[in-house]
Design a protein around this motif. Sequence first.
Motif, short mmCIF file in Angstrom:
data_model
loop_
_atom_site.label_atom_id
_atom_site.label_comp_id
_atom_site.label_asym_id
_atom_site.label_seq_id
_atom_site.Cartn_x
_atom_site.Cartn_y
_atom_site.Cartn_z
N ASN A 154 0.83 -1.22 0.00
CA ASN A 154 0.00 0.00 0.00
C ASN A 154 0.85 1.26 0.00
N SER A 155 1.97 1.22 0.68
CA SER A 155 2.84 2.40 0.74
C SER A 155 3.74 2.51 -0.48
N LEU A 156 4.41 1.42 -0.83
CA LEU A 156 5.40 1.46 -1.90
C LEU A 156 4.80 1.75 -3.27
N LEU A 157 3.59 1.28 -3.51
CA LEU A 157 2.98 1.46 -4.83
C LEU A 157 2.11 2.71 -4.92
N ASP A 158 2.05 3.48 -3.85
CA ASP A 158 1.28 4.72 -3.81
C ASP A 158 2.17 5.88 -4.29
N TYR A 159 1.84 6.44 -5.46
CA TYR A 159 2.65 7.53 -6.02
C TYR A 159 2.66 8.76 -5.11
N ASN A 160 1.66 8.93 -4.27
CA ASN A 160 1.63 10.07 -3.35
C ASN A 160 2.63 9.90 -2.22
N LYS A 161 3.03 8.66 -1.94
CA LYS A 161 4.00 8.41 -0.87
C LYS A 161 5.40 8.23 -1.43
N LEU A 203 11.89 -3.26 -11.00
CA LEU A 203 11.78 -3.71 -9.61
C LEU A 203 10.38 -3.44 -9.05
N ARG A 204 9.85 -2.29 -9.36
CA ARG A 204 8.50 -1.96 -8.89
C ARG A 204 7.48 -2.95 -9.46
N GLU A 205 7.59 -3.23 -10.73
CA GLU A 205 6.66 -4.15 -11.38
C GLU A 205 6.85 -5.58 -10.86
N GLU A 206 8.10 -6.01 -10.69
CA GLU A 206 8.36 -7.34 -10.14
C GLU A 206 7.77 -7.48 -8.75
N TYR A 207 7.94 -6.44 -7.93
CA TYR A 207 7.40 -6.47 -6.58
C TYR A 207 5.87 -6.54 -6.61
N ARG A 208 5.26 -5.71 -7.44
CA ARG A 208 3.79 -5.70 -7.52
C ARG A 208 3.26 -7.07 -7.91
N GLU A 209 3.85 -7.66 -8.94
CA GLU A 209 3.41 -8.97 -9.41
C GLU A 209 3.63 -10.06 -8.36
N ALA A 210 4.80 -10.05 -7.75
CA ALA A 210 5.11 -11.05 -6.73
C ALA A 210 4.19 -10.91 -5.52
N SER A 211 3.89 -9.68 -5.18
CA SER A 211 3.00 -9.42 -4.04
C SER A 211 1.58 -9.92 -4.32
N GLU A 212 1.10 -9.68 -5.53
CA GLU A 212 -0.24 -10.16 -5.90
C GLU A 212 -0.31 -11.68 -5.92
N LYS A 213 0.73 -12.32 -6.46
CA LYS A 213 0.76 -13.79 -6.49
C LYS A 213 0.84 -14.36 -5.08
N LEU A 248 13.06 -9.33 -2.87
CA LEU A 248 12.66 -8.06 -3.48
C LEU A 248 12.57 -6.95 -2.43
N LEU A 249 12.04 -7.27 -1.25
CA LEU A 249 11.94 -6.27 -0.18
C LEU A 249 13.33 -5.84 0.30
#
Length: 136
Positions: free
Chosen positions: A27-34, A46-56, A85-86
Motif C-alpha cells: 500500500n505504501s510502496l505502490l502509492d505515487y503520493n507516498k 523492480l517496482r513491477e516485479e514487486y507488484r506482481e510477486a505481491s499479488e501472487k 525483493l523487499l
Amino acid sequence: MTSQRILRNYRSIGPTKFHHLNQKFRNSLLDYNKIPESFWAAHPQLREEYREASEKYDLIYHESMLGSKLAIAERERRQEELVGLLDEIASLLDMAAVRTPELLILSGFDLAKERRTHSRAKKAAASQNDQDSIPA
C-alpha cells in the motif's frame, strides 16, 4: 546525532504476519503520493516485479489457508522471493534517504534509530571517574 534505518524484521516471521506486513508495504510502496515515480525511475522493473510477486503471494496465501501442502510449499517459495525483493527495495530506500529522509517514513517499513555516541563524552566521563577514585 540519530539517523534512521529500515528494520528487516520481515525476513523471519510466520506467513500470517508476513502477509499483513507485505500488505502494508504494498500500500505504501505502490502509492505515487507516498513514494514518487522519481524513486522508481532508475529501477522500473523492480517496482513491477514487486507488484506482481505481491499479488501472487496474496493469492497463494489465501489458498494455503485451506491446508494444501502444495499451496503451503508455494507460499513459502513466494515469501522467499518477496523477501529478496523487499531487501533490494529497502537498500534502495536507505540510499535514497540520504537526500530524502522522509522516504523511509512513507515507505511502510518499520524503522530503527541508530545512535552515534560521542567518544569525547565517554573520555570525559572516564576521566572524571578516575579523578573521583584518587584519594585526596
